[in-house]
Design an enzyme around this catalytic site. Structure first.
Site, PDB file in Angstrom:
ATOM      1  N   ASP A 408      11.496   3.613  -0.467  1.00 54.07           N
ATOM      2  CA  ASP A 408      12.065   2.287  -0.651  1.00 54.07           C
ATOM      3  C   ASP A 408      12.820   2.183  -1.975  1.00 54.07           C
ATOM      4  O   ASP A 408      12.408   2.746  -2.987  1.00 54.07           O
ATOM      5  CB  ASP A 408      10.921   1.261  -0.621  1.00 54.07           C
ATOM      6  CG  ASP A 408      11.392  -0.173  -0.775  1.00 54.07           C
ATOM      7  OD1 ASP A 408      12.128  -0.632   0.108  1.00 54.07           O
ATOM      8  OD2 ASP A 408      11.019  -0.810  -1.776  1.00 54.07           O
ATOM      9  N   GLU A 461      16.170   4.990   1.305  1.00 54.28           N
ATOM     10  CA  GLU A 461      16.877   3.712   1.381  1.00 54.28           C
ATOM     11  C   GLU A 461      17.657   3.587   0.079  1.00 54.28           C
ATOM     12  O   GLU A 461      17.131   3.165  -0.945  1.00 54.28           O
ATOM     13  CB  GLU A 461      15.904   2.543   1.531  1.00 54.28           C
ATOM     14  CG  GLU A 461      16.627   1.228   1.776  1.00 54.28           C
ATOM     15  CD  GLU A 461      16.034   0.051   1.023  1.00 54.28           C
ATOM     16  OE1 GLU A 461      16.457  -1.085   1.283  1.00 54.28           O
ATOM     17  OE2 GLU A 461      15.174   0.255   0.153  1.00 54.28           O
TER      18      GLU A 461
END
EC number: 2.4.1.18
Length: 747
Positions: A408, A461
């Site tokens: 993330d 990401e």
């Protein structure tokens, strides 16, 4: 003689004071059994005891004298410390009831020299095997070995159910320059709650959860829990095969799930009964679980982690979570776990200023505090912190058989000025904005996961144009940086542009046609995954279908056409739960998907079923059509037929597999039916429609190209043959070369 024994066994008052205050760095040097000139001195710290005696293996019993404040001392005969047990009497009356205990201070450290060396070097890739709480048997005695990294502490004690949360009797020893504190506590087993009591250098006493706890209490409770897995995996064949072919040449269609709310009320075991069946039934190859690591606030959806090594206790035990992963593997579904190394919350019981000073976070506040989320960033330049994170990723891929970790917020790690105003950040040693320590960490992460967990993937990401995210770490680019080594990267540009396009009224789309075609300019700069994730259906962004223009039917037709385009576009696929049937509301982490819209009593339920049927068919055709995935990351797998028909809201292209077999894709993002629309086609004797998002079974108007399509020798779009097709309104359809039996039937 009595006075001599008292002098021999007595502890100096200053040292006892430090011990009682929890500020002693080596309690094992004064507690337990130690040879002295006239025997073996035994010292036992039991603050609540009335009497303490030592019973040797030979049956000899020696009553210990109470020095003060719970310290009992005595002298055993002989020159070597014998094996012994303690008899401890509690209560107001003497002798009172007695309990038999092993003395944890008679055991050697449970970490070896090699372990400590690797920890100091930041290279212990199985850190969870030596730190945390580990049930062990030493010299035939079962108990729990506690170990924690707290280099700035004056003293550390372990507290928990086993000592009434009073750590006086359980001070830990410092293992030198490693910064590790350790203690073996006999009799402590699985299910025991515990924390560490840390005496800081400025005299404060902190109570901290274990950073390497394998289990936790259910929030809002914050204690760590001793855990020992008894799970027997049944996915040996899956694990052996996951390290096979390059993931970039395999189909990957991902269903993203927030498991606490997918079916509210289901725990890991009950999810294992329903989730694999549902996902497999829709044809997805993988599930991506929003963070399952323990987190105190459910509204963070797991993205503010406090228990990095523990699945959330909200849904069951770690073995229950293993059961869920095993069930998904048994259904042929790979498991991706969201992983959050970019930041952690400031909760006092967790990592924040863990030993009273910045430890996991940088000391420089300009680098420590994350401006977007009110959290703290990790100190990637500290080798022990980097080791903690890398080992954590390996832990999930090996101990829980996770097939991929999706990292993330990578962009927030790579840039020192991320979301910071001028003057609010400090540059690197070269004056630049790149976080060089974070780059080195990510490279170490991807290389280590690839080596320690063969077949497990890393997915980034990353929302900027940082070069080489999916380039190997050993390949240095023109920017002077090696690649970050990820297997895949989320294509945030495609997501942003394409959603912007389809959200516009068709009358305006002609002026924004490049938002749908620009992605092919950079499609092969990285190995991409196309995400329609939870981030796009929260915080006022509306659900996918609610983004679409037009009336009820047009909104759903737009969504179907968009999904058909997405599944045909180069790159792996990801779709968030609830969007597979076109729910109208945003993601609600308390209520979960709007399953009721699929019920017969809900107006429009047939349209929701139609969207779900389309997603199922998209996945089915996708997985059995190599042209849609085999050359996802090779320019040879794609060619435009016509990407310039902006005024018609039409685009068409071809996907190829490694053997050159084509699949033609035509998208009409206009509500107008276009008949006799000529499309140049690759060489093939005949074509047939394999999927059409306007089919009636999906809720469409039923405008299709039936039967066999025979191309004409009319040059078009730079190709030798073409066909006049009917373009359904707001629809995407796919054509493949007709098989012999289909041609015969058509004739």
């Amino acid at each position: 003689m009595l006075q001599t024994r008292q002098l021999t066994t007595r502890m100096a008052d200053a040292e006892l004071d430090r011990l009682l205050a929890g500020a002693h760095h080596d309690p094992h040097s004064v507690l337990g059994a130690h040879p002295v000139a006239d025997g073996v001195a035994v010292r036992v710290l039991r603050p609540l005891a009335r009497r303490v005696a030592v019973v040797t293996g030979d049956g000899d019993r020696v009553e210990l004298a109470h020095q003060r404040d719970g310290l009992f001392t005595g002298l055993l005969p002989g020159r070597a410390a014998p094996v012994y047990r303690l008899q401890v009497a509690y209560g107001e009356r003497a002798p009172g009831p007695q309990e038999s205990h092993e003395d944890g201070y008679r055991f050697l450290p449970t970490l070896g020299d090699l372990d400590l060396h690797l920890i100091r070097e930041g290279r212990h890739e199985e850190l969870w095997r030596v730190l945390g709480a580990r049930v062990r048997t030493l010299e035939g005695i079962t108990g729990c070995a506690f170990a924690v990294w707290a280099p700035n502490a004056q003293g550390v004690r372990v507290i928990g159910d086993f000592n009434g949360w009073n750590g006086t009797a359980h001070p830990m020893r410092s293992l030198g320059s490693s910064g590790v504190w350790e203690l073996f506590v006999p009799g402590v087993g699985p299910g025991t709650r515990y924390k560490y009591e840390i005496h800081t250098r400025d005299g404060r006493m902190l109570q901290k959860a274990d950073p390497l706890a394998r289990a936790t209490e259910c929030p809002p409770a914050t204690a760590s829990v001793v855990d020992a897995s008894a799970y027997e995996w049944g996915d040996a064949e899956w694990m052996a095969e996951r390290g096979g072919a390059d993931c970039r040449q395999r189909p990957m269609s991902v269903y993203e799930v927030h498991i606490p709310s997918w079916r509210p009320g289901l725990d890991y075991r009950r999810l294992a009964e329903e989730l694999p069946k549902y996902v497999a039934g829709l044809g997805f190859t993988h599930v991506e679980l929003m963070p399952v690591m323990e987190h105190p606030f459910g509204g963070s959806w797991g993205y503010q982690v406090t228990g990095y090594f523990a699945p959330t206790a909200r849904l069951g035990t770690p073995d229950d979570f293993r059961y869920l992963v095993d069930a998904l593997h048994g259904a042929g579904i790979g498991v991706i776990a969201d992983w959050v190394p970019a930041h952690f919350p400031k909760d006092e019981f967790a990592l924040s200023r863990f030993d009273g000073e910045p430890l996991y976070e940088p000391a420089d506040t300009r680098r420590a505090h994350h401006p977007d989320w009110g959290t703290l960033e990790f100190d990637y330049g500290r080798r022990e912190v980097r080791n903690f994170l890398v080992a954590n990723a390996v832990h999930w891929c090996t101990e829980f058989h996770i097939d991929a970790i999706r990292v993330d917020a990578v962009a927030s790690m790579l840039y020192l000025d991320y979301s910071r105003d001028e003057g609010g950040w400090s540059p690197n040693e070269y004056g630049g904005r790149e976080n060089l320590a974070a780059v080195a960490f990510l490279q170490e992460l991807t290389d280590t996961v690839r080596r320690r967990a063969p077949g497990a993937l890393t997915i980034a990401e990353e929302s900027t144009s940082w070069p080489g995210v999916t380039r190997p770490t050993y390949e240095v680019g023109p920017d002077g940086f090696g690649g970050l080594g990820f297997d895949l990267k989320w294509n945030m540009g495609w997501m942003h542009d394409s959603l912007g396009y389809v959200a516009r009224d068709p009358v305006h789309r002609a002026y924004h046609h490049d938002e749908l075609t620009f992605s092919m300019v950079y499609a092969y700069s990285e190995a991409y995954l196309l995400p329609l994730s939870h981030d796009e259906v929260v915080h006022g962004k509306r659900s996918l279908v609610a983004k679409m223009p037009g009336d009820w039917w047009q909104q759903r037709a737009n969504l179907r056409a968009y999904l058909g385009h997405m599944w045909a576009h180069p790159g792996k696929k990801l779709l968030f739960m609830g969007q597979e049937f076109g729910q109208g509301a945003e993601f609600d982490h308390d209520r979960g998907p709007q399953w009721w819209v699929l019920g017969d009593d809900w107006p429009g339920h047939a349209d929701h079923h139609g969207i779900r049927a389309l997603v199922s068919d998209l996945n089915q055709v996708y997985t059995c059509t190599p042209a849609l995935w085999e050359l996802d990351h090779d320019p040879a797998g794609f060619s435009w037929i016509d990407g310039s028909q902006a005024e018609h809201n039409v685009l068409s292209f071809v996907r190829y597999d490694a053997d050159g077999r084509p699949l033609v894709v035509v998208c009409n993002f206009s509500p107008v039916v276009r008949t006799g629309y000529r499309i140049g086609l690759p060489d093939a004797a005949a074509w047939t429609e394999v999927l059409n998002s306007d089919a009636e079974r999906y809720g469409g108007s039923g405008v299709v190209n039936p039967g066999v399509i025979t191309p004409e020798p009319v040059p078009w779009h730079g190709r030798a043959q073409s066909a006049a097709l009917t373009l359904p309104p707001l629809a995407t359809f796919w054509l493949r070369p007709a098989r012999g039996s289909e041609v015969s039937a058509g004739e």
